[in-house]
Design an enzyme around this catalytic site. Structure first.
Site, PDB file in Angstrom:
ATOM      1  N   TYR A 174      16.915  -0.189 -76.689  1.00 16.61           N
ATOM      2  CA  TYR A 174      17.700  -1.423 -76.838  1.00 16.61           C
ATOM      3  C   TYR A 174      17.507  -2.100 -78.191  1.00 16.61           C
ATOM      4  O   TYR A 174      18.169  -3.093 -78.481  1.00 16.61           O
ATOM      5  CB  TYR A 174      17.404  -2.408 -75.693  1.00 16.61           C
ATOM      6  CG  TYR A 174      15.934  -2.722 -75.507  1.00 16.61           C
ATOM      7  CD1 TYR A 174      15.326  -3.753 -76.211  1.00 16.61           C
ATOM      8  CD2 TYR A 174      15.154  -1.996 -74.619  1.00 16.61           C
ATOM      9  CE1 TYR A 174      13.993  -4.045 -76.048  1.00 16.61           C
ATOM     10  CE2 TYR A 174      13.811  -2.286 -74.435  1.00 16.61           C
ATOM     11  CZ  TYR A 174      13.245  -3.309 -75.149  1.00 16.61           C
ATOM     12  OH  TYR A 174      11.905  -3.587 -74.985  1.00 16.61           O
TER      13      TYR A 174
ATOM     14  N   LYS B  54       3.150   5.579 -68.827  1.00 19.09           N
ATOM     15  CA  LYS B  54       3.801   5.577 -67.504  1.00 19.09           C
ATOM     16  C   LYS B  54       3.240   6.625 -66.531  1.00 19.09           C
ATOM     17  O   LYS B  54       3.271   6.420 -65.326  1.00 19.09           O
ATOM     18  CB  LYS B  54       5.311   5.769 -67.651  1.00 19.09           C
ATOM     19  CG  LYS B  54       6.011   4.566 -68.240  1.00 19.09           C
ATOM     20  CD  LYS B  54       7.517   4.733 -68.234  1.00 19.09           C
ATOM     21  CE  LYS B  54       8.179   3.469 -68.758  1.00 19.09           C
ATOM     22  NZ  LYS B  54       9.619   3.463 -68.566  1.00 19.09           N
TER      23      LYS B  54
ATOM     24  N   SER C   7      10.362  -7.637 -73.577  1.00 20.25           N
ATOM     25  CA  SER C   7      10.005  -8.081 -72.219  1.00 20.25           C
ATOM     26  C   SER C   7       9.382  -9.479 -72.198  1.00 20.25           C
ATOM     27  O   SER C   7       9.731 -10.292 -71.337  1.00 20.25           O
ATOM     28  CB  SER C   7       9.059  -7.074 -71.555  1.00 20.25           C
ATOM     29  OG  SER C   7       9.751  -5.877 -71.285  1.00 20.25           O
TER      30      SER C   7
ATOM     31  N   ASN D 225       6.123   2.054 -63.828  1.00 17.09           N
ATOM     32  CA  ASN D 225       6.466   1.102 -64.896  1.00 17.09           C
ATOM     33  C   ASN D 225       6.120  -0.331 -64.524  1.00 17.09           C
ATOM     34  O   ASN D 225       6.253  -1.228 -65.349  1.00 17.09           O
ATOM     35  CB  ASN D 225       7.954   1.199 -65.256  1.00 17.09           C
ATOM     36  CG  ASN D 225       8.836   0.416 -64.305  1.00 17.09           C
ATOM     37  OD1 ASN D 225       8.595   0.401 -63.096  1.00 17.09           O
ATOM     38  ND2 ASN D 225       9.856  -0.240 -64.816  1.00 17.09           N
TER      39      ASN D 225
ATOM     40  N   GLY E   8       8.359  10.222 -69.001  1.00 23.02           N
ATOM     41  CA  GLY E   8       8.366   9.336 -67.833  1.00 23.02           C
ATOM     42  C   GLY E   8       9.715   8.701 -67.569  1.00 23.02           C
ATOM     43  O   GLY E   8      10.157   8.599 -66.419  1.00 23.02           O
TER      44      GLY E   8
ATOM     45  N   LEU F 282      18.584   4.584 -73.511  1.00 27.25           N
ATOM     46  CA  LEU F 282      17.617   3.664 -72.908  1.00 27.25           C
ATOM     47  C   LEU F 282      16.988   2.742 -73.950  1.00 27.25           C
ATOM     48  O   LEU F 282      16.355   1.747 -73.596  1.00 27.25           O
ATOM     49  CB  LEU F 282      16.516   4.438 -72.167  1.00 27.25           C
ATOM     50  CG  LEU F 282      16.968   5.429 -71.078  1.00 27.25           C
ATOM     51  CD1 LEU F 282      15.775   5.811 -70.211  1.00 27.25           C
ATOM     52  CD2 LEU F 282      18.086   4.884 -70.219  1.00 27.25           C
TER      53      LEU F 282
END
Length: 307
Positions: A248, A87, A24, A108, A151, A246
């Site tokens: 990566y 979360k 991120s 989130n 979550g 989900l």
């Protein structure tokens, strides 16, 4: 060019534990740099544009969550992303959560509004994006099988409901947690849309799956040689089904490699990461458009997937 950080630089970030693997910061800082460059070509004074931001990773252990959020308010953090394992735990620490996040029971994305923390969930938007665009089809006759009941699974259930799946099956290993997952939706309109199953029931579910989603952390870096399913379990996945992980990092995961060997279509967590990040950035910056392609390209380049 290295970004100059000053006393006026506004703070964004991601909280999780662990969080060092998170991409991120790479994605968001690429977008923030692009926004500044774009604006700078039209105006000289960047400071006046209010685009002086930096996005940082914050490893926060569960027992330190409450004090960390108070600290964020004290140092003027503008907003932050929330990942595993916070979360759901973060919800009682927020002043407000959006109806969407309330329905899912997981947050989130958090933003600072009028000296209050407001939580929402952009994971749904991120999850359904590739299914609505690249792999668009009529989902109303389709069956989704979701591995895990944390979550992330909550956002996937909501996303599959939004897409109109005929059946949604959530599979977990812990009976008590599965029942809690089921019961936590009892007052929600989504309650009728899905069923929960123990892991032992997977052999009868996998042959029905048009969409198989891994929401567990099994196979995530550094344990890259693991998969939530055995090769034998995956062997029953129908050819042409979509396998969606989900995770990566790594890219692809063992789960997706197994699925592709069965003739499944593979979707990794990268596009979900991009699209949920786009939605979050729009909230924090209060802007309608952000540089999506720059965010995607930064991740692809980092992972050696650059086009």
């Amino acid at each position: 060019m290295t970004k100059e950080i000053t006393g006026k630089t506004k703070l964004l970030g991601v909280i999780g534990y662990p969080v060092e693997h998170s991409l991120s910061p790479l994605m968001h800082n690429a977008a923030l740099a692009q926004l500044v460059v774009g604006e700078a070509s039209r105006r000289e004074d960047i400071a006046q544009l209010g685009l002086d931001y930096i996005y940082l990773p914050f490893p926060i252990e569960p027992q330190n969550l409450e004090v960390a959020i108070a600290g964020f308010a004290a140092v003027g953090v503008i907003g932050f992303s929330v990942t595993i394992p916070h979360k759901q735990a973060i919800i009682p620490l927020l002043s407000e959560i959006t109806p969407l996040a309330q329905t899912i029971g997981a947050v989130n994305t958090v933003s600072r509004q009028n000296n209050r923390w407001v939580g929402t969930n952009t994971d749904i938007e991120g999850f359904i994006a590739p299914l609505q665009t690249t792999y668009k089809q009529d989902w109303s006759q389709k069956v989704a099988v979701i591995l895990g009941n944390g979550g992330a699974a909550r956002a996937v259930v909501a996303g599959c409901t939004q897409l109109g799946f005929a059946q949604i099956h959530v599979v977990g290993r812990n009976l008590q947690r599965l029942q809690e997952f089921r019961n936590s939706w009892s007052n929600s309109p989504l309650a009728e849309k899905f069923q929960v199953h123990q892991w032992e029931e997977l052999p009868k579910l996998i042959p029905q799956a048009n969409l198989l989603v891994n929401t567990t952390p099994i196979g995530m870096y550094p344990k890259v040689d693991q998969s939530p399913l055995s090769v034998e379990e995956m062997a029953n996945l129908p050819t042409g089904a979509i396998a969606y992980d989900l995770i990566y990092i790594p890219n692809p995961t063992q789960f997706l490699e197994q699925a592709q060997k069965q003739g499944a279509i593979a979707i990794d967590g990268l596009e979900m990461l991009v699209q949920q990040g786009v939605a979050a950035l729009k909230i924090w910056l209060q802007q309608e458009t952000v540089p999506v392609e720059v965010m995607r390209q930064a991740l692809q380049n980092h992972l050696g997937l650059g086009k």
